[in-house]
Design an enzyme around this catalytic site. Structure first.
Site, short mmCIF file in Angstrom:
data_model
loop_
_atom_site.label_atom_id
_atom_site.label_comp_id
_atom_site.label_asym_id
_atom_site.label_seq_id
_atom_site.Cartn_x
_atom_site.Cartn_y
_atom_site.Cartn_z
N ASP A 54 1.27 -3.43 5.92
CA ASP A 54 2.53 -3.83 6.53
C ASP A 54 3.70 -3.20 5.79
OD1 ASP A 54 2.38 -5.35 4.23
OD2 ASP A 54 2.77 -7.28 5.20
N SER A 55 3.40 -2.55 4.66
CA SER A 55 4.40 -1.75 3.96
C SER A 55 4.88 -0.59 4.82
CB SER A 55 3.83 -1.22 2.64
OG SER A 55 2.58 -0.57 2.86
N ASP A 70 -3.53 -4.51 7.29
CA ASP A 70 -2.76 -5.72 7.01
C ASP A 70 -2.48 -6.48 8.29
OD1 ASP A 70 -2.13 -6.36 4.35
OD2 ASP A 70 -0.61 -4.80 4.23
N LYS A 79 -6.60 -7.56 5.95
CA LYS A 79 -6.09 -8.22 4.74
C LYS A 79 -5.04 -9.25 5.15
CE LYS A 79 -3.28 -6.04 1.82
NZ LYS A 79 -2.07 -6.91 1.78
N GLU A 127 -1.38 -8.87 -6.77
CA GLU A 127 -0.17 -8.05 -6.93
C GLU A 127 0.78 -8.69 -7.94
OE1 GLU A 127 3.41 -5.97 -4.28
OE2 GLU A 127 1.69 -6.92 -3.28
#
Length: 301
Positions: A82-83, A121, A151, A219
């Site tokens: 989703d980045s 994602d 994810k 993270e």
């Protein structure tokens, strides 16, 4: 793991170096490549990496050419993150990106990578309402996006969601620690799992692994906490800003390759300076066009 489609019990029997066809870290030779088609990495190969004390690399990818390049370079896992929201679509955060925006990117990566495991994602708002919503979204990413796994972000609260998805045949990587989709509730980009908070992350990881997650990504977690999490669960861990004891490591490719300008996070190691290279190439092209040097006779019919 129940999510694998392969009946092989040995990583070395199916996947090229470093997971087969010779000693660990030995490069594949042209003759090796010609002998047989490259086999797809599956979730159970990542489990075998942890069991053997080996490591795997993971990078984001959002389109054909980076997927091909990273796949050919031997990167074991590609994340259609989703980045993409702030690395492809120009948003400030990952929150605005939608399922419909990510699905075409996922298809491009999955079609282009012949060996790597492709993980997608689930974006913000696509799984939080209920386990049923999460299953429905996960099905779309496997069916329409051609992903091999998905994810989701969140701790033990999402254990039942993970369980439902796995039971539906959707391999799930869990994401704990700093979760970008929750940046507003977490008070911004902050390291998670310090001091007494370390036990919370351990509990999250244990619950998610027991629910069936094939891997747990951490993270922005202190190295000592990440090591404790890794020791507490049998499934492989992936780190981004979580020390070097995890089974895998992941970076956003634009950070790794120096495409994005500005200050990098502490956990980023920059392996190239593509921003400068592309800028110089564009300037040279522009100069050649403006001075009449391009196209030359060799570029004309």
């Amino acid at each position: 793991m129940a999510t694998s489609n392969s009946s092989d019990s040995s990583m070395s029997a199916e996947v090229p170096a470093p997971y087969g066809n010779g000693p660990a870290n030995a490069p594949a030779t042209p003759s090796d490549t010609a002998k047989k088609p490259v086999a797809r990495i599956r979730t159970h190969h990542l489990q075998q990496a942890k069991d053997k004390g080996e490591h795997f690399a993971m990078l984001t990818a959002y389109e054909q050419y980076t997927a091909e390049i990273f796949d050919e370079a031997g990167i074991e896992v590609l994340l259609v993150g989703d980045s993409a929201s702030n690395n492809v679509f120009g948003n400030e955060t990952s929150l605005p990106v939608t399922v419909d925006e990510l699905l075409p990117l996922c298809r491009a990566v999955a079609r282009s990578a012949k060996r790597a495991l492709v993980v997608a994602d689930l974006p913000f708002g696509s799984y939080e309402v209920s386990a049923e919503q999460a299953v429905a979204t996960g099905v779309r990413f496997l069916k329409e996006g051609l992903a091999h796994a998905v994810k989701i972000e969140g701790g033990k609260f999402y254990a039942d969601t993970v369980r439902a998805m796995v039971q539906a045949g959707i391999p799930v990587m869990a994401h704990i620690g700093f979760t970008p989709q929750s940046e507003h509730s977490l008070g911004g980009y902050r390291v998670q799992g310090r001091g007494d908070d370390a036990q919370r992350l351990i509990d999250d990881a244990v619950a998610l692994a027991e629910a069936g997650a094939f891997s747990v990504l951490m993270e922005m977690v202190p190295a000592a906490t990440a090591a404790a999490v890794d020791a507490a669960i049998a499934v492989p861990t992936v780190g981004i800003g979580a020390g070097n004891t995890t089974t895998g490591q992941v970076l956003v490719w634009q950070d790794m390759a120096g495409l994005r300008g500005g200050k990098m996070a502490k956990f980023v190691k920059q392996y190239a300076d593509l921003r400068t290279s592309l800028s110089n190439a564009a300037k040279a092209y522009g100069d050649d066009v403006r001075t009449g040097q391009f196209p030359g006779p060799e570029h004309s019919f």
